[in-house]
Design an enzyme around this catalytic site. Structure first.
Site, PDB file in Angstrom:
ATOM      1  N   LYS A 187       8.013   7.645  -4.171  1.00  0.00           N
ATOM      2  CA  LYS A 187       6.718   7.760  -4.857  1.00  0.00           C
ATOM      3  C   LYS A 187       6.954   8.310  -6.256  1.00  0.00           C
ATOM      4  O   LYS A 187       6.898   9.522  -6.498  1.00  0.00           O
ATOM      5  CB  LYS A 187       5.761   8.657  -4.076  1.00  0.00           C
ATOM      6  CG  LYS A 187       4.316   8.516  -4.537  1.00  0.00           C
ATOM      7  CD  LYS A 187       3.812   7.100  -4.323  1.00  0.00           C
ATOM      8  CE  LYS A 187       2.384   6.907  -4.789  1.00  0.00           C
ATOM      9  NZ  LYS A 187       1.936   5.517  -4.638  1.00  0.00           N
ATOM     10  N   SER A 395      -0.304   0.833  -3.072  1.00  0.00           N
ATOM     11  CA  SER A 395      -0.765   2.196  -2.850  1.00  0.00           C
ATOM     12  C   SER A 395      -2.192   2.178  -2.293  1.00  0.00           C
ATOM     13  O   SER A 395      -2.422   1.660  -1.212  1.00  0.00           O
ATOM     14  CB  SER A 395      -0.651   3.008  -4.138  1.00  0.00           C
ATOM     15  OG  SER A 395      -0.518   4.378  -3.844  1.00  0.00           O
TER      16      SER A 395
END
Length: 611
Positions: A187, A395
């Protein structure tokens, strides 16, 4: 959104008598035979040729506030609908794509090639013309029967590259610090603000992603032009090809100027018509009645039908609430309250038998994503919901997608990125440089947890980290439930890692490869209805400007007619070269995301530029 515009169907009526024409007028004979009469020797009327002019920005949905028709953005679903309509028309013999500089993503271009193949399968001739083209545009160009290029044109078949910009050193000079926590090894959304260079994990992920996209691009080009992947790769290694070289190498069929091609088509067809985009006439706003007509008119609503498939577009960053109060905002967003209300309106319409949710989003608010996910799961109990992924559903965009029964993506769709980050931007250093001293009086150990004056304390960081972990666990569990996988199985392919649609299929994150057309077909199958009899209807239904103003209780005060997709103009960016100004503007957008205090953000790593 409004119903995709389709040309009027050709109305045929049998004449009451047969008029015998002289031989010189035989070319104008009716293009059909009367029942019981045959004349094999009679020539048929020339077919029509339809032109599709593609240039500029392409969006997934209409801008409902474009009352003056100033927004020249092409609408992708309308383009596909117009191509399918051309394929179904008996009077159309040739479809022509005039390709300019078009801001389409790889997945959209790949989907466009599928639409062109459907046109060819319907027996139509497809011709493309280009002055110049880059990697992705050659996908669409080479899907035709004939590829024409301007003799002095240039083919930039250079391969793909991801450009990732980092701003930490710049922020250090300004006295600004990004204090961010992220859950998931990959991430890396905040890395541009927290690092001077890419991390090993981010490099691994992006190298694999670009490799997968490149392989898909090569495979499609090879299929379209009957070349081997090795031959296409060799052409890309050459990089720049003149039109003449492209013709010798099999990428182009003819070297023709647009004017020469146009004259040839006009001579061989009954007519040469612009099918897309079509300009809509505006009322005369010079009078009160004309202005009133402008404010009250609305696009045609879909006629009643026994069975409908609802098309809902979710495009842009995901935010809580109803989005911006500015009707002339330059960027489309996915606002949780607005999308949830749209789904509830659909639920009230018994004629809607299935829903297709088209997603093109880098993600955004984790809270907003969860609210939309919950509503999709609830509505999905009464009718099937199928997701069609566009260029990107990453996401938060993937978060909401996994609320559907089925997910389809193109091989070059960017998806995954199952992870979260959160934090704040600290400006104490900048304020000190500006001579600003701030005095703080507070009560409570964590009263300043999101204050822009100081970085997180150890206890504040632990609190934020625990919050991020809970949000990540919820995200993974949502995916596990929607995809019928275990937590551990999802976690192995999550951790913020980005995948191509082709990779996501192998990981079990999507159900199949395909575009909007395949998603509609799948929705009809799940709903057990005949797709040919079902009507595709966009939601929310089109409304007039007056209806929009009344619903949102907005007032037009010195309206700024900004066009969707315009780059924000910041004082610091004026005078900078366009590429640099665009990158800095995107960096500012990331700062604004953290300043919004969303807490947990499910956003695509970096602002990814694939060239």
């Amino acid at each position: 959104m409004r119903q995709p515009r389709r040309p009027l169907a050709l109305l045929l009526a049998a004449p009451v008598a047969l008029i015998v024409l002289v031989a010189t007028a035989a070319a104008h004979a009716f293009p059909f035979n009367l029942p019981g009469l045959t004349n094999a020797a009679a020539p048929q009327a020339k077919p029509r040729a339809l032109v599709f002019k593609l240039s500029g920005r392409v969006a997934e949905a209409n801008n409902p506030w474009d009352i003056l028709g100033l927004d020249k953005t092409l609408v992708f679903s309308e383009l596909l609908a117009a191509l399918d309509d051309a394929a179904a028309r008996d009077d159309v013999g040739t479809v022509v794509l005039r390709l300019g500089t078009t801001q389409m993503g790889l997945a959209q271009l790949q989907e466009l090639t599928h639409a062109l193949r459907r046109v060819r399968a319907a027996g139509k001739r497809v011709v493309t013309h280009l002055d110049a083209a880059e990697n992705g545009m050659m996908l669409a160009a080479t899907a035709a029967d004939e590829v024409h290029a301007t003799p002095e044109g240039l083919i930039l078949l250079t391969g793909l590259r991801a450009e990732l910009a980092f701003y930490k050193d710049l922020l250090d000079r300004l006295g600004i610090q990004a204090d961010v926590e992220a859950i998931g090894r990959y991430k890396s959304a905040a890395e541009p603000m927290t690092r001077s260079d890419i991390s090993d994990a981010a490099r691994e992920a992006f190298d694999a992603l670009v490799g997968s996209l490149f392989d898909s691009l090569v495979a499609e080009l090879a299929k379209n032009r009957r070349l081997t992947p090795a031959q296409v790769t060799a052409l890309m290694d050459r990089g720049l090809l003149t039109a003449e070289e492209a013709k010798k190498r099999g990428l182009v069929d003819q070297l023709t100027t647009w004017q020469d091609l146009k004259r040839s088509l006009e001579a061989s067809h009954r007519s040469l018509e612009l099918a897309y985009p079509k300009a809509e006439p505006l009322p005369d706003v010079g009078s009160f009645m004309g202005l009133l007509q402008l404010l009250t008119r609305r696009p045609d609503r879909a006629p009643a039908a026994e069975a409908k498939i609802a098309l809902v577009t979710a495009e842009g960053p995901i935010v809580t609430g109803r989005g911006s109060d500015d009707p002339f905002a330059s960027e489309a967003v996915i606002a949780s309250e607005t999308l949830v209300q749209t789904l509830r309106d659909i639920e009230d319409d018994a004629s809607v038998k299935a829903i297709v949710l088209r997603i093109d989003s880098p993600g955004g608010s984790a809270l907003a994503s969860d609210l939309i996910w919950q509503e999709l799961r609830r509505v999905g109990k009464s009718r099937p919901v199928v997701v069609s992924m566009g260029n990107m559903a990453a996401s938060g965009g993937y978060y909401i997608a996994c609320g559907a029964q089925k997910i389809l993506a193109e091989p070059t769709t960017i998806t995954g990125s199952i992870g979260v980050f959160g934090g704040k931007v600290v400006f104490r250093g900048l304020l000190g440089k500006l001579g600003v001293n701030t005095v703080v009086v507070s009560r409570g150990k964590h009263a300043g947890i999101f204050s822009p004056l100081d970085a997180f304390s150890d206890s504040e960081r632990a609190t934020v980290r625990a919050w991020m972990q809970r949000t990540y666990d919820t995200f993974v569990n949502r995916v596990a439930k929607g995809r019928r996988m275990s937590y551990d199985a999802v976690h192995r392919v999550a951790q913020g890692r980005v995948w191509s649609g082709q990779q996501a299929l192998a990981m079990g994150l999507v159900d199949g490869l395909g575009g909007l057309d395949e998603a509609v077909a799948e929705a009809a199958r799940l709903a057990k209805i005949d797709r040919a009899q079902a009507r595709l209807v966009t939601y929310p239904e089109p409304r007039s400007i007056l209806e929009l103003l009344q619903e949102d209780q907005l007032q037009l005060v010195a309206p700024r007619l900004l066009l969707r997709g315009a780059t924000p103009t910041l004082p610091a960016l004026v005078g900078l070269p366009a590429p640099l100004a665009e990158r800095l503007s995107r960096a500012v957008s990331l700062v604004e995301t953290l300043l919004a205090r969303e807490g947990a953000v499910a956003l695509m790593p970096f602002v990814l530029e694939i060239r």
